[in-house]
Scaffold this motif. Structure first.
Motif, PDB file in Angstrom:
ATOM      1  N   TRP A 143       1.077  -1.155  -0.111  1.00 28.71           N
ATOM      2  CA  TRP A 143      -0.033   0.003  -0.005  1.00 28.71           C
ATOM      3  C   TRP A 143       0.964   1.249  -0.029  1.00 28.71           C
ATOM      4  O   TRP A 143       0.624   2.363  -0.525  1.00 28.71           O
ATOM      5  CB  TRP A 143      -1.021   0.049   1.114  1.00 28.71           C
ATOM      6  N   GLU A 144       1.906   1.246   1.035  1.00 24.74           N
ATOM      7  CA  GLU A 144       2.938   2.326   0.792  1.00 24.74           C
ATOM      8  C   GLU A 144       3.392   2.623  -0.506  1.00 24.74           C
ATOM      9  O   GLU A 144       3.676   3.833  -0.772  1.00 24.74           O
ATOM     10  CB  GLU A 144       3.801   2.242   1.845  1.00 24.74           C
ATOM     11  N   LYS A 145       4.060   1.739  -1.110  1.00 26.83           N
ATOM     12  CA  LYS A 145       4.663   1.705  -2.415  1.00 26.83           C
ATOM     13  C   LYS A 145       3.666   2.406  -3.379  1.00 26.83           C
ATOM     14  O   LYS A 145       3.982   3.266  -4.272  1.00 26.83           O
ATOM     15  CB  LYS A 145       5.059   0.425  -3.004  1.00 26.83           C
ATOM     16  N   LYS A 146       2.312   1.825  -3.418  1.00 24.67           N
ATOM     17  CA  LYS A 146       1.412   2.465  -4.489  1.00 24.67           C
ATOM     18  C   LYS A 146       1.020   3.699  -4.015  1.00 24.67           C
ATOM     19  O   LYS A 146       0.770   4.664  -5.051  1.00 24.67           O
ATOM     20  CB  LYS A 146       0.053   1.441  -4.286  1.00 24.67           C
ATOM     21  N   LYS A 147       0.989   4.166  -2.833  1.00 26.17           N
ATOM     22  CA  LYS A 147       0.574   5.596  -2.308  1.00 26.17           C
ATOM     23  C   LYS A 147       1.636   6.549  -2.940  1.00 26.17           C
ATOM     24  O   LYS A 147       1.547   7.493  -3.250  1.00 26.17           O
ATOM     25  CB  LYS A 147       0.525   5.449  -0.934  1.00 26.17           C
ATOM     26  N   GLN A 148       2.991   6.190  -2.748  1.00 29.35           N
ATOM     27  CA  GLN A 148       4.141   7.004  -3.154  1.00 29.35           C
ATOM     28  C   GLN A 148       3.886   7.053  -4.720  1.00 29.35           C
ATOM     29  O   GLN A 148       4.269   8.132  -5.113  1.00 29.35           O
ATOM     30  CB  GLN A 148       5.270   6.127  -2.834  1.00 29.35           C
ATOM     31  N   ARG A 149       3.700   6.099  -5.550  1.00 34.36           N
ATOM     32  CA  ARG A 149       3.439   6.564  -6.813  1.00 34.36           C
ATOM     33  C   ARG A 149       2.456   7.393  -7.417  1.00 34.36           C
ATOM     34  O   ARG A 149       2.439   7.959  -8.415  1.00 34.36           O
ATOM     35  CB  ARG A 149       3.194   4.915  -7.541  1.00 34.36           C
ATOM     36  N   ASP A 150       1.421   7.340  -6.447  1.00 30.15           N
ATOM     37  CA  ASP A 150       0.294   8.193  -6.967  1.00 30.15           C
ATOM     38  C   ASP A 150       0.840   9.655  -6.403  1.00 30.15           C
ATOM     39  O   ASP A 150       0.775  10.563  -6.603  1.00 30.15           O
ATOM     40  CB  ASP A 150      -0.874   7.763  -6.277  1.00 30.15           C
TER      41      ASP A 150
END
Length: 150
Positions: A143-150
């Motif tokens: 979730w953290e990785k996806k949040k950083q990409r957005d």
């Protein structure tokens, strides 16, 4: 929407209605391999919602000696009150309440896969051998990785 399937798996004689239409649904819920799963459900706000919650939380059901209180109370309501069943849709488990890989009782295709809406760590706090934080960690990192990409 699952039609003509047992309310309580695997072999309840009471089944979801074959003729049910989407516009008649007010309650959407899922089931695992053993029972209905009240851990995650969708209830449309309105008269039926108030009626349903009043029934489900009535002291008769809350204080009755069901083995698994709210789940078995819900089983009873859906199986023996066709008014409620007629407004209920069962959906496959992964649509609304995927289980973590360490959770017992997942339906045949009920274990979380990337992209599922909800993950539930079913029974995590009940078993001493399970470490809830450890189970959550890989999902949190993703979730953290996806949040950083957005």
């Amino acid at each position: 929407m699952l039609k003509d399937v047992p309310i309580v798996p695997p072999d309840s004689i009471i089944k979801t209605f074959v003729h049910q239409k989407e516009q008649d649904v007010d309650l959407i819920i899922t089931q695992d391999s053993e029972d209905l799963n009240p851990g995650s459900f969708i209830l449309k706000n309105g008269e039926f919602a108030r009626f349903f919650l009043d029934v489900w939380f009535d002291p008769l059901y809350r204080n009755f000696n069901f083995a698994r209180a709210e789940a078995h109370g819900l089983d009873h309501i859906l199986q023996w009150h066709p008014t409620v069943l007629a407004r209920t849709a069962l959906v496959p488990q992964r649509i609304l309440s995927s289980y973590s890989k360490d959770s017992p009782g997942a339906a045949l295709d009920g274990t979380y896969k990337d992209g599922d809406l909800v993950i539930q760590f079913h029974g995590c706090g009940d078993a001493e051998a399970r470490d809830c934080a450890r189970e959550l960690e890989p999902h949190y990192r993703l979730w953290e990785k996806k949040k950083q990409r957005d």
